[in-house]
Enzyme design. Structure first.
Site, PDB file in Angstrom:
ATOM      1  N   GLU A 130       0.843  -1.187   0.000  1.00 37.62           N
ATOM      2  CA  GLU A 130       0.000   0.000   0.000  1.00 37.62           C
ATOM      3  C   GLU A 130       0.881   1.240   0.000  1.00 37.62           C
ATOM      4  O   GLU A 130       2.094   1.150   0.278  1.00 37.62           O
ATOM      5  CB  GLU A 130      -0.911   0.009   1.230  1.00 37.62           C
ATOM      6  CG  GLU A 130      -1.867  -1.156   1.282  1.00 37.62           C
ATOM      7  CD  GLU A 130      -2.797  -1.132   2.487  1.00 37.62           C
ATOM      8  OE1 GLU A 130      -3.627  -2.044   2.593  1.00 37.62           O
ATOM      9  OE2 GLU A 130      -2.680  -0.198   3.319  1.00 37.62           O
ATOM     10  N   GLY A 132       1.309   3.315   2.189  1.00 41.31           N
ATOM     11  CA  GLY A 132       1.958   3.480   3.489  1.00 41.31           C
ATOM     12  C   GLY A 132       2.413   2.189   4.127  1.00 41.31           C
ATOM     13  O   GLY A 132       2.765   2.167   5.316  1.00 41.31           O
ATOM     14  N   GLY A 134       4.754  -1.353   3.026  1.00 40.21           N
ATOM     15  CA  GLY A 134       5.470  -2.162   2.049  1.00 40.21           C
ATOM     16  C   GLY A 134       5.903  -3.478   2.652  1.00 40.21           C
ATOM     17  O   GLY A 134       5.108  -4.407   2.801  1.00 40.21           O
ATOM     18  N   THR A 161       2.113  -6.104  -9.327  1.00 36.60           N
ATOM     19  CA  THR A 161       2.493  -6.811 -10.546  1.00 36.60           C
ATOM     20  C   THR A 161       1.267  -7.440 -11.197  1.00 36.60           C
ATOM     21  O   THR A 161       0.416  -8.012 -10.512  1.00 36.60           O
ATOM     22  CB  THR A 161       3.517  -7.904 -10.204  1.00 36.60           C
ATOM     23  OG1 THR A 161       4.679  -7.292  -9.666  1.00 36.60           O
ATOM     24  CG2 THR A 161       3.899  -8.707 -11.441  1.00 36.60           C
ATOM     25  N   ALA A 181      -2.059  -7.864  13.222  1.00 38.60           N
ATOM     26  CA  ALA A 181      -1.713  -8.949  12.307  1.00 38.60           C
ATOM     27  C   ALA A 181      -2.721 -10.082  12.381  1.00 38.60           C
ATOM     28  O   ALA A 181      -3.033 -10.727  11.373  1.00 38.60           O
ATOM     29  CB  ALA A 181      -0.311  -9.472  12.606  1.00 38.60           C
ATOM     30  N   GLU A 245       8.144 -17.496  -2.584  1.00 41.82           N
ATOM     31  CA  GLU A 245       8.270 -16.261  -3.351  1.00 41.82           C
ATOM     32  C   GLU A 245       9.724 -15.810  -3.389  1.00 41.82           C
ATOM     33  O   GLU A 245      10.245 -15.411  -4.444  1.00 41.82           O
ATOM     34  CB  GLU A 245       7.405 -15.160  -2.732  1.00 41.82           C
ATOM     35  CG  GLU A 245       7.577 -13.815  -3.422  1.00 41.82           C
ATOM     36  CD  GLU A 245       6.730 -12.713  -2.809  1.00 41.82           C
ATOM     37  OE1 GLU A 245       6.864 -11.552  -3.246  1.00 41.82           O
ATOM     38  OE2 GLU A 245       5.938 -13.006  -1.876  1.00 41.82           O
ATOM     39  N   ARG A 246      10.401 -15.887  -2.258  1.00 44.40           N
ATOM     40  CA  ARG A 246      11.780 -15.408  -2.192  1.00 44.40           C
ATOM     41  C   ARG A 246      12.731 -16.329  -2.937  1.00 44.40           C
ATOM     42  O   ARG A 246      13.698 -15.861  -3.555  1.00 44.40           O
ATOM     43  CB  ARG A 246      12.165 -15.208  -0.727  1.00 44.40           C
ATOM     44  CG  ARG A 246      11.450 -14.000  -0.157  1.00 44.40           C
ATOM     45  CD  ARG A 246      11.450 -13.876   1.334  1.00 44.40           C
ATOM     46  NE  ARG A 246      10.705 -12.653   1.694  1.00 44.40           N
ATOM     47  CZ  ARG A 246      10.292 -12.354   2.912  1.00 44.40           C
ATOM     48  NH1 ARG A 246      10.548 -13.180   3.920  1.00 44.40           N
ATOM     49  NH2 ARG A 246       9.611 -11.234   3.141  1.00 44.40           N
ATOM     50  N   THR A 368      12.316  -6.074   1.269  1.00 48.66           N
ATOM     51  CA  THR A 368      13.619  -5.482   0.987  1.00 48.66           C
ATOM     52  C   THR A 368      14.737  -6.350   1.568  1.00 48.66           C
ATOM     53  O   THR A 368      14.527  -7.130   2.493  1.00 48.66           O
ATOM     54  CB  THR A 368      13.736  -4.078   1.593  1.00 48.66           C
ATOM     55  OG1 THR A 368      13.698  -4.185   3.019  1.00 48.66           O
ATOM     56  CG2 THR A 368      12.608  -3.168   1.118  1.00 48.66           C
TER      57      THR A 368
END
Length: 380
Positions: A130, A132, A134, A161, A181, A245-246, A368
């Site tokens: 979003e 605000g 990531g 994506t 969460a 995913e990573r 990141t």
């Protein structure tokens, strides 16, 4: 062409599959890639051709129209796309979204959506980030409020994506904002829902042939049956699926790094300066030797990680380490390979320029690399 003769993660079936992937990409992707880069999007017809060729969602069980293969086949596609210099959103569709639906979707959702994803009829996205929020997925503000038999979704997402093409999107939303969460859920939202709109195709430094969009949700009503898994378990599901995913990012990064190296070798052996080829200078040979050594280590590590993941043994810390190491290697190799091209490397007509541009974001998306270090440190 990638040299797979000494790889340990793949068997003969994987290699036969790789040969078909290469033929397909040589025929259907490489001749058109420059045009797609200019257009800022990969055409929808390419998705359909990928589906016809069996290149979408190969791990989806046969009961739902897939091939029922192991992740090694996804890795083959990821590596070959990376080596081809493609940033197609196929990897997100096949390696990420499909697994969420396989693992957490109801039988009705799986039977409806998975065959369409395999064929390319349905293109998918996952909306986490979003404006605000990531890498910190606990900070999402998008809400999905239960009203009778529906969820009413409100909020916005960015850097998504496949956003322009997506027919179906997994939306990360708070069904109980007070729970943080533990109040996060995953909800499927179809593109035709009233109140769901797609923003502009974002103008990026690289990844030009991949559509990346803003998405907006204004009182979008979706049936409760579109919930993936249990309400409030979305954050746990995200943490469970992020390792694949990573690893997927690591596979693509390694393939791209190898292509950058190969481009530098070919260029320096052909280009002359001061009466000899650039390759003949000691600095060139030593630079390439250092890169070759690191790539050798990279391929050995990637095979190890793929094998562990196929066995269900790859940990979140190990997957984060793979994403960290291979994307950092990609950035280093692409940068040094561009330098060996001299001024030509800064020209878009040379593939190395695209590889260099596209490498930068891999240290950002999927969490990141600073977050990767945080995840790794928790296991120490």
């Amino acid at each position: 062409m990638l040299d797979t003769s000494r790889r340990t993660a793949f068997d003969e079936s994987h290699e036969l599959f790789r040969q078909e992937v290469r033929k397909f990409l040589a025929r259907e992707l490489t001749p058109h890639l420059n045009d797609w880069e200019q257009a800022g999007i990969t055409p929808r017809e390419f998705w359909n051709k990928c589906g016809d060729a069996g290149l979408l969602c190969p791990t989806v069980p046969e009961d739902y129209g897939g091939l029922g293969l192991d992740f090694g086949y996804n890795a083959v596609i990821d590596e070959e796309l990376g080596y081809a210099g493609s940033t197609s959103g196929m990897t997100l569709h096949s390696d990420i979204v499909a697994d969420y639906i396989v693992h957490y979707g109801s039988e009705e959702l799986k039977r409806h959506w998975l065959p369409r994803m395999v064929s390319g009829e349905t293109v998918t996205a996952i909306a986490m980030t979003e404006p605000g929020a990531g890498s910190d997925l606990q900070g999402v503000k998008t809400t999905a409020r239960r009203v009778g038999d529906d969820y009413v979704v409100n909020g916005s997402k960015t850097y998504i994506t496949n956003g322009q093409h997506a027919d179906l999107t997994i939306v990360v939303a708070k069904t109980d904002p007070a729970q943080g969460a533990r109040g996060t859920s995953l909800i499927l939202v179809e593109a035709e829902r009233e109140g769901y709109s797609k923003g502009r195709n974002l103008d990026k430094i690289g990844f030009h042939s991949q559509d990346t969009s803003e998405l907006f949700f204004s009182d979008v009503r979706v049936p409760v049956g579109n919930l993936l898994g249990a309400e409030g378990q979305g954050f746990a599901y995200l943490m469970s699926q992020l390792p694949q995913e990573r690893l997927s990012i690591a596979c693509s990064a390694q393939g791209s790094a190898q292509r950058a190296f190969d481009e530098a070798v070919a260029f320096t052996k052909q280009r002359k300066a001061f009466g000899k080829t650039v390759f003949e200078f000691q600095n060139t040979k030593f630079t390439l030797a250092d890169m070759a050594a690191k790539l050798q280590v990279g391929w050995a590590h990637l095979d190890w990680a793929i094998q562990r993941h196929v066995k269900g043994e790859l940990t979140a810390a190990e997957a984060s380490a793979a994403k960290l190491w291979h994307t950092e290697l990609q950035g280093e190799v692409c940068d040094r390979a561009l330098q060996l091209h001299g001024g030509a490397g800064y020209m878009n007509e040379y593939l190395i320029a695209r590889l260099w541009r596209d490498a930068r974001v891999t240290r950002i998306f999927g969490g990141t690399n600073e977050i990767m270090k945080e995840v790794i440190s928790r296991s120490i």
